[in-house]
Write an enzyme that holds these catalytic residues in place. Structure first.
Site, mmCIF file in Angstrom:
data_model
loop_
_atom_site.group_PDB
_atom_site.id
_atom_site.type_symbol
_atom_site.label_atom_id
_atom_site.label_comp_id
_atom_site.label_asym_id
_atom_site.label_seq_id
_atom_site.Cartn_x
_atom_site.Cartn_y
_atom_site.Cartn_z
ATOM 1 N N ILE A 42 -7.074 -4.204 4.055
ATOM 2 C CA ILE A 42 -7.339 -5.207 3.019
ATOM 3 C C ILE A 42 -7.039 -4.487 1.709
ATOM 4 C CG2 ILE A 42 -9.832 -4.666 3.040
ATOM 5 C CD1 ILE A 42 -10.346 -7.560 2.133
ATOM 6 N N SER A 43 -6.162 -5.062 0.902
ATOM 7 C CA SER A 43 -5.683 -4.367 -0.294
ATOM 8 C C SER A 43 -6.814 -4.093 -1.289
ATOM 9 C CB SER A 43 -4.605 -5.197 -1.001
ATOM 10 O OG SER A 43 -3.419 -5.202 -0.250
ATOM 11 N N GLN A 44 -6.595 -3.061 -2.075
ATOM 12 C CA GLN A 44 -7.496 -2.726 -3.179
ATOM 13 C C GLN A 44 -7.604 -3.947 -4.108
ATOM 14 O OE1 GLN A 44 -5.964 0.639 -5.271
ATOM 15 N NE2 GLN A 44 -7.444 0.515 -6.932
#
Length: 213
Positions: free
Chosen positions: A63-65
């Site tokens: 899950i992206s930053q």
């Protein structure tokens, strides 16, 4: 699927962190302030949900930053009712941000495990893409083109030509380009044949996978 006052307070702090890092789009900040990011993460990482970091999800993806999600969305310049194509649905968090901003979202995921999970999960939170497709993001979604914006949420070793072709004139493609480290790149379609290219610094993404099914 609880969203407590504690979670809400942590989101407020996250939004303040994103502001200090230069995110100014109010609609983006509002969406991130509203979406329960902890529900998109594996239970073991829930305590870290509102830290500005990427975390693992299923199928060796992440899950992206939050900063990365905010920056890409800001660069896309989403307006209400814009038709947006997302390449790489992943956990569904970026999709939720776009849907919270009232985009008409079409999203493609190549990992079957993630596709099945996210297709069931997003509607439970009230987020309903126009279409969610299991397939190859490199070829885009020609039967729904053209799009006001296309966002690629994985590192692409090159810019897929079909994605440029599926942009409306005036539309933008936001894509991290590179092998090990990616440069956030925006292509703004000026005419049938002309694209303006701008670069916005280095990021690190999991690789965009070609269709192997």
């Amino acid at each position: 699927m609880k969203d407590t006052f504690t979670h809400q307070g942590m989101r407020k702090k996250l939004v303040e962190t994103l502001k200090t890092k230069g995110i100014t789009d109010r609609n983006v900040l509002q969406a991130i302030g509203k979406i329960p990011r902890h529900l998109f993460m594996d239970s073991g990482f829930v305590d870290h949900a509102y830290v500005d970091k990427a975390f693992p999800i299923a199928a060796e993806q992440t899950i992206s930053q939050p900063y990365t999600v905010a920056r890409q969305t800001e660069l896309l310049e989403v307006k209400k009712g814009d038709k947006i194509l997302e390449i790489g649905t992943g956990s569904g968090y970026q999709a939720a941000v776009l849907l919270e901003m009232n985009a008409l979202l079409y999203t493609i995921e190549r990992q079957n495990e993630l596709f099945k999970k996210t297709r069931l999960f997003l509607p439970k939170l009230g987020y309903k893409p126009k279409r969610m497709i299991f397939g190859d993001g490199y070829i885009g979604l020609e039967d729904e083109a053209p799009f006001n914006g296309i966002i690629v949420t994985a590192g692409a070793p090159f810019v897929p030509q079909p994605l440029l072709a599926q942009l409306k004139i005036g539309g933008k493609l936001v894509i991290p380009v590179g092998e090990n480290v990616q440069v956030m790149t925006v292509f703004h379609r000026k005419s049938e044949t002309e694209f303006e290219k701008k670069e916005y610094g280095e990021f690190k993404f999991v690789p965009l996978l070609e269709d192997k099914n």
